[in-house]
Design an enzyme around this catalytic site. Structure first.
Site, PDB file in Angstrom:
ATOM      1  N   HIS A 182      -1.727   6.473   4.054  1.00 35.06           N
ATOM      2  CA  HIS A 182      -0.436   6.438   4.148  1.00 35.06           C
ATOM      3  C   HIS A 182       0.390   7.892   3.542  1.00 35.06           C
ATOM      4  O   HIS A 182      -0.231   8.189   2.425  1.00 35.06           O
ATOM      5  CB  HIS A 182       0.155   5.362   3.534  1.00 35.06           C
ATOM      6  CG  HIS A 182      -0.200   3.953   4.347  1.00 35.06           C
ATOM      7  ND1 HIS A 182      -0.585   3.933   5.511  1.00 35.06           N
ATOM      8  CD2 HIS A 182       0.056   2.638   3.898  1.00 35.06           C
ATOM      9  CE1 HIS A 182      -0.920   2.608   5.723  1.00 35.06           C
ATOM     10  NE2 HIS A 182      -0.446   1.944   4.745  1.00 35.06           N
ATOM     11  N   CYS A 207       0.778  -1.206   0.175  1.00 34.11           N
ATOM     12  CA  CYS A 207      -0.052   0.171   0.051  1.00 34.11           C
ATOM     13  C   CYS A 207       0.936   1.349  -0.104  1.00 34.11           C
ATOM     14  O   CYS A 207       0.565   2.176  -0.463  1.00 34.11           O
ATOM     15  CB  CYS A 207      -1.116  -0.019   1.238  1.00 34.11           C
ATOM     16  SG  CYS A 207      -0.224  -0.821   2.886  1.00 34.11           S
TER      17      CYS A 207
HETATM   18  N1  LIG Z   1      -5.061  -2.912   5.030  1.00 35.22           N
HETATM   19  C1  LIG Z   1      -4.133  -2.252   4.057  1.00 35.22           C
HETATM   20  O1  LIG Z   1      -4.030  -1.097   3.986  1.00 35.22           O
HETATM   21  C2  LIG Z   1      -3.595  -3.221   3.076  1.00 35.22           C
HETATM   22  C3  LIG Z   1      -3.203  -2.718   1.725  1.00 35.22           C
HETATM   23  C4  LIG Z   1      -2.488  -3.434   0.799  1.00 35.22           C
HETATM   24  C5  LIG Z   1      -2.583  -4.606   0.983  1.00 35.22           C
HETATM   25  N2  LIG Z   1      -3.132  -5.539   2.098  1.00 35.22           N
HETATM   26  C6  LIG Z   1      -3.191  -6.842   1.864  1.00 35.22           C
HETATM   27  O2  LIG Z   1      -4.508  -7.043   1.783  1.00 35.22           O
HETATM   28  C7  LIG Z   1      -5.005  -8.180   2.523  1.00 35.22           C
HETATM   29  C8  LIG Z   1      -6.075  -8.087   3.403  1.00 35.22           C
HETATM   30  O3  LIG Z   1      -5.692  -7.064   4.234  1.00 35.22           O
HETATM   31  P1  LIG Z   1      -6.757  -6.445   5.293  1.00 35.22           P
HETATM   32  O4  LIG Z   1      -6.339  -5.167   5.601  1.00 35.22           O
HETATM   33  O5  LIG Z   1      -8.123  -6.277   4.619  1.00 35.22           O
HETATM   34  O6  LIG Z   1      -6.990  -7.409   6.482  1.00 35.22           O
HETATM   35  P2  LIG Z   1      -7.981  -7.813   7.362  1.00 35.22           P
HETATM   36  O7  LIG Z   1      -9.081  -6.422   7.772  1.00 35.22           O
HETATM   37  O8  LIG Z   1      -7.392  -8.382   8.655  1.00 35.22           O
HETATM   38  O9  LIG Z   1      -8.794  -8.916   6.878  1.00 35.22           O
HETATM   39  C9  LIG Z   1      -8.464 -10.007   6.725  1.00 35.22           C
HETATM   40  C10 LIG Z   1      -9.484 -10.826   5.855  1.00 35.22           C
HETATM   41  O10 LIG Z   1      -8.921 -12.301   5.500  1.00 35.22           O
HETATM   42  C11 LIG Z   1      -9.669 -13.075   6.010  1.00 35.22           C
HETATM   43  N3  LIG Z   1      -9.081 -14.303   6.349  1.00 35.22           N
HETATM   44  C12 LIG Z   1      -7.878 -14.398   7.344  1.00 35.22           C
HETATM   45  N4  LIG Z   1      -7.580 -15.678   7.550  1.00 35.22           N
HETATM   46  C13 LIG Z   1      -8.251 -16.525   6.575  1.00 35.22           C
HETATM   47  C14 LIG Z   1      -8.279 -17.794   6.332  1.00 35.22           C
HETATM   48  N5  LIG Z   1      -7.306 -18.596   6.928  1.00 35.22           N
HETATM   49  N6  LIG Z   1      -8.903 -18.288   5.562  1.00 35.22           N
HETATM   50  C15 LIG Z   1      -9.976 -17.503   4.728  1.00 35.22           C
HETATM   51  N7  LIG Z   1      -9.990 -16.173   4.998  1.00 35.22           N
HETATM   52  C16 LIG Z   1      -9.127 -15.537   5.744  1.00 35.22           C
HETATM   53  C17 LIG Z   1     -10.525 -12.597   7.132  1.00 35.22           C
HETATM   54  O11 LIG Z   1     -11.760 -13.443   7.364  1.00 35.22           O
HETATM   55  P3  LIG Z   1     -12.393 -13.630   8.691  1.00 35.22           P
HETATM   56  O12 LIG Z   1     -13.092 -12.321   8.995  1.00 35.22           O
HETATM   57  O13 LIG Z   1     -13.315 -14.588   8.542  1.00 35.22           O
HETATM   58  O14 LIG Z   1     -11.330 -13.563   9.693  1.00 35.22           O
HETATM   59  C18 LIG Z   1     -10.746 -11.206   6.475  1.00 35.22           C
HETATM   60  O15 LIG Z   1     -11.732 -11.318   5.445  1.00 35.22           O
HETATM   61  C19 LIG Z   1      -3.579  -8.705   3.428  1.00 35.22           C
HETATM   62  O16 LIG Z   1      -2.484  -9.751   2.571  1.00 35.22           O
HETATM   63  C20 LIG Z   1      -2.710  -7.421   3.665  1.00 35.22           C
HETATM   64  O17 LIG Z   1      -1.418  -7.741   3.629  1.00 35.22           O
HETATM   65  C21 LIG Z   1      -3.771  -4.650   3.050  1.00 35.22           C
END
Ligand SMILES: NC(=O)c1ccc[n+]([C@@H]2O[C@H](COP(=O)([O-])OP(=O)(O)OC[C@H]3O[C@@H](n4cnc5c(N)ncnc54)[C@H](OP(=O)(O)O)[C@@H]3O)[C@@H](O)[C@H]2O)c1
Length: 348
Positions: free
Chosen positions: A249, A136
């Site tokens: 960010h 990001c």
């Molecule tokens: N946040 C950012 O600014 C950002 C920016 C760029 C990239 N990313 C990347 O995008 C991805 C998601 O980030 P996020 O910020 O959205 O995280 P988040 O809010 O913690 O959400 C994580 C998601 O993944 C699911 N999940 C976790 N463990 C799982 C499993 N074992 N099987 C199936 N689903 C699972 C969760 O489902 P449950 O609700 O069922 O737990 C939830 O839907 C990550 O790889 C992160 O590095 C994030």
């Protein structure tokens, strides 16, 4: 396992991580940008079984992400964990789907395009099933660097980042809120996701430390910037800092070109670049300004008096352009280049 019928024609799309911070925005944008959806499948972990997620004013059920969940999918967005992308993205490709992955797992793999559509869309033509979306913070930085690179080349970049807690997902925001409440009551609680308490604080440790004293986040920014810009020997020096901001960010960068470019020309190059909104004069963009924006805001452009290099300040919404928007733009670009239909036709 449910395919939710959305439209009469279009693609069958699965979203892994549909209940997460990025997944929520991804769904909002799929609807708002009218991505051609025929069927939609929402996937998350076992914790979310029975959960409902809103899409186009409908409440849709969530299934568990398993290899079989990708049967019939044309396109799968992964916005869950790196580990899940490692195991399940190849399963989705094996079943004929195209994968756009938000995690860091595949970003540096040589056969995987790492794409910001305004910067390096041609890399998509080389895909072998998985396309990676950059970190990001990297996206906000390369969007500011690319217009300058086109005018003056690039020799070096020194960047300090100011990263919002939602960069660590939903739990990152919850941790900031819990620590703010504790501090307000004069209590101390142990940080879980962050290296130190981030409430009313600034923490110069994003992610784990590598042996060389840099954090993994700093390594990602350096390696991804070089890969996206196609400049493998660009000098990129980074300090990544977590700040008590919910979303957005920021990056302060000192940029050295191969040739000199005056500040007015640099400002024009930034203002003309698709996806960048240039703020001249004393208009200093902040995370508040990108709360609902897909643009990267660039300001504080000035010449360093001692080195002649250019200073700039770039702000972007980590959940939107830093994640969901960029992922959807990749899918839209692939559709325009005929790459989505090629895939859908091959899989019948
Ligand atoms: N946040 C950012 O600014 C950002 C920016 C760029 C990239 N990313 C990347 O995008 C991805 C998601 O980030 P996020 O910020 O959205 O995280 P988040 O809010 O913690 O959400 C994580 C998601 O993944 C699911 N999940 C976790 N463990 C799982 C499993 N074992 N099987 C199936 N689903 C699972 C969760 O489902 P449950 O609700 O069922 O737990 C939830 O839907 C990550 O790889 C992160 O590095 C994030």
């Amino acid at each position: 396992m449910t395919w939710h019928r959305i439209g009469r024609s279009g693609y069958d799309v699965a979203v892994v991580g549909a209940t997460g911070a990025v997944g929520e925005i991804l769904l909002e944008l799929l609807e708002k940008r009218r991505f051609p959806l025929r069927n939609l499948r929402l996937l998350a972990s076992e914790r979310s079984v029975g959960e409902q997620v809103m899409f186009a004013r409908r409440s849709l059920g969530v299934d568990v992400a398993t290899p079989e969940a990708f049967d019939g999918a044309d396109l799968v967005f992964f916005a869950a964990t790196g580990e899940l992308s490692r195991t399940l993205a190849p399963e989705a490709v094996e079943r004929g789907a195209l994968v756009i992955d938000k995690s860091s797992t595949w970003r540096l793999a040589p056969h995987v395009p790492l794409v910001v559509p305004e910067v390096n869309p041609a890399a998509l033509d080389e895909h072998q099933g998985i396309i990676a979306c950059p970190n990001c913070t990297t996206i906000g930085l390369v969007m500011a660097l690319e217009p300058l690179r086109r005018r003056m080349g690039l020799r070096s970049v020194v960047a300090t980042t100011f990263q919002a807690v939602s960069g660590a997902g939903r739990d990152g925001v919850l941790e900031l809120e819990a620590h703010e409440r504790a501090r307000a009551k004069g209590e101390t609680i142990e940080p879980r996701l962050f290296a130190r308490s981030v409430a009313r604080n600034v923490v110069p440790l994003c992610d784990r430390l590598a042996e060389d004293g840099h954090t993994l986040e700093e390594h990602k920014l350096r390696a991804e910037t070089r890969k996206i810009l196609g400049l493998p020997s660009l000098a990129v020096s980074v300090t990544a800092v977590r700040v008590p901001v919910a979303v957005g960010h920021s990056v302060a960068a000192l940029v050295e070109g191969e040739r000199s470019l005056d500040v007015d020309q640099a400002g024009r190059a930034l203002a003309e670049f698709e996806g960048v909104r240039f703020h001249g004069g004393d208009a200093a963009p902040t995370p508040h300004d990108v709360e609902h924006s897909d643009d990267v805001l660039v300001g504080r452009l000035r010449r360093d008096p001692d080195t002649g290099r250019l200073w700039l300040w770039s702000v972007s919404n980590n959940l939107r352009k830093g994640a969901a928007t960029n992922a959807i733009q990749i899918a839209e670009t692939m559709q325009r280049r005929g790459l989505l239909d090629q895939r859908a036709r091959r899989t019948g």
